[in-house]
Design a protein around this motif. Structure first.
Motif, mmCIF file in Angstrom:
data_model
loop_
_atom_site.group_PDB
_atom_site.id
_atom_site.type_symbol
_atom_site.label_atom_id
_atom_site.label_comp_id
_atom_site.label_asym_id
_atom_site.label_seq_id
_atom_site.Cartn_x
_atom_site.Cartn_y
_atom_site.Cartn_z
ATOM 1 N N VAL A 14 33.514 35.674 45.473
ATOM 2 C CA VAL A 14 34.902 35.570 45.912
ATOM 3 C C VAL A 14 35.840 35.803 44.730
ATOM 4 O O VAL A 14 36.843 36.518 44.841
ATOM 5 C CB VAL A 14 35.168 34.198 46.586
ATOM 6 N N ALA A 15 35.527 35.228 43.591
ATOM 7 C CA ALA A 15 36.362 35.414 42.395
ATOM 8 C C ALA A 15 36.397 36.893 41.992
ATOM 9 O O ALA A 15 37.450 37.427 41.645
ATOM 10 C CB ALA A 15 35.846 34.552 41.251
ATOM 11 N N ASN A 16 35.226 37.539 42.043
ATOM 12 C CA ASN A 16 35.174 38.971 41.711
ATOM 13 C C ASN A 16 35.991 39.799 42.698
ATOM 14 O O ASN A 16 36.692 40.738 42.310
ATOM 15 C CB ASN A 16 33.730 39.471 41.691
ATOM 16 N N LEU A 17 35.916 39.467 43.978
ATOM 17 C CA LEU A 17 36.717 40.173 44.986
ATOM 18 C C LEU A 17 38.202 39.958 44.750
ATOM 19 O O LEU A 17 39.009 40.876 44.906
ATOM 20 C CB LEU A 17 36.321 39.719 46.393
ATOM 21 N N GLU A 18 38.602 38.748 44.377
ATOM 22 C CA GLU A 18 40.018 38.459 44.096
ATOM 23 C C GLU A 18 40.517 39.310 42.923
ATOM 24 O O GLU A 18 41.626 39.840 42.960
ATOM 25 C CB GLU A 18 40.206 36.970 43.812
ATOM 26 N N VAL A 19 39.680 39.468 41.890
ATOM 27 C CA VAL A 19 40.051 40.306 40.741
ATOM 28 C C VAL A 19 40.201 41.755 41.171
ATOM 29 O O VAL A 19 41.161 42.450 40.787
ATOM 30 C CB VAL A 19 39.012 40.162 39.601
ATOM 31 N N MET A 20 39.281 42.249 41.994
ATOM 32 C CA MET A 20 39.355 43.632 42.471
ATOM 33 C C MET A 20 40.612 43.867 43.290
ATOM 34 O O MET A 20 41.305 44.875 43.120
ATOM 35 C CB MET A 20 38.107 43.986 43.288
ATOM 36 N N VAL A 21 40.952 42.937 44.176
ATOM 37 C CA VAL A 21 42.160 43.068 44.995
ATOM 38 C C VAL A 21 43.391 43.056 44.104
ATOM 39 O O VAL A 21 44.315 43.860 44.281
ATOM 40 C CB VAL A 21 42.215 41.944 46.066
ATOM 41 N N LYS A 22 43.411 42.171 43.113
ATOM 42 C CA LYS A 22 44.547 42.098 42.190
ATOM 43 C C LYS A 22 44.706 43.427 41.444
ATOM 44 O O LYS A 22 45.808 43.951 41.301
ATOM 45 C CB LYS A 22 44.343 40.946 41.205
#
Length: 167
Positions: A14-22
């Motif tokens: 989830v943290a990695n996905l949040e970074v990608m979206v950002k």
């Protein structure tokens, strides 16, 4: 039931996905993901539609004579087709190539003309020198008769030993 390890893995994902979206929403992806976009159509259609072209977009224009021109949007934002300068044009390239061939031929002709002119000048200088010199007409009985080109007269003088020997 989920183990603690599975929960931790899901939190990391989830943290990695949040970074990608950002990154995607902040423009990071647009500066690191490159794509070549190229559009091709006739000049008449391009000029009629005058559509917006993306930054870096190559536009291949098929001209009425069948030759090609290439435009490229070098701006950082979309630009209308009619506002984008031509990057390369087959007709202009052909004209320049023909002009270069003509210029080389003209240079060669000029070089040959210069060589001929130099040769003519050398011959003319030699002829002028011989005219400016007194020209021997005759030698007889110790006298020399010469044509004097400087005053258009005839000079009569006593012959030298050398002139008597050659006469």
């Amino acid at each position: 039931m989920t183990t603690e390890q599975e929960i931790q893995n899901l939190k990391e994902q989830v943290a990695n996905l949040e970074v990608m979206v950002k990154n995607l929403t902040s423009g990071y992806a647009s500066t690191h993901i490159n794509r070549i976009q190229m559009s091709t159509d006739t000049a008449a259609k391009w000029e009629k539609t005058n559509r917006a072209c993306k930054p870096g977009e190559l536009i291949v224009v098929i001209k009425a004579n069948g030759h090609v021109a290439i435009k490229m949007n070098r701006e950082t934002t979309d630009s209308l087709y009619n506002d984008i300068p031509v990057l390369w044009d087959e007709d202009v390239a052909s004209t320049l190539a023909n002009a270069m061939t003509d210029a080389k031929a003209a240079a060669e002709t000029a070089k040959q003309s210069a060589a001929s002119a130099t040769e003519s000048v050398t011959k003319t200088e030699a002829a002028a020198k011989s005219i400016n010199d007194k020209t021997l007409l005759a030698t007889m009985d110790g006298l020399v008769i010469k044509l004097n080109a400087q005053d258009n007269g005839i000079d009569v003088a006593t012959a030298t030993k050398e002139e008597n020997a050659n006469g």
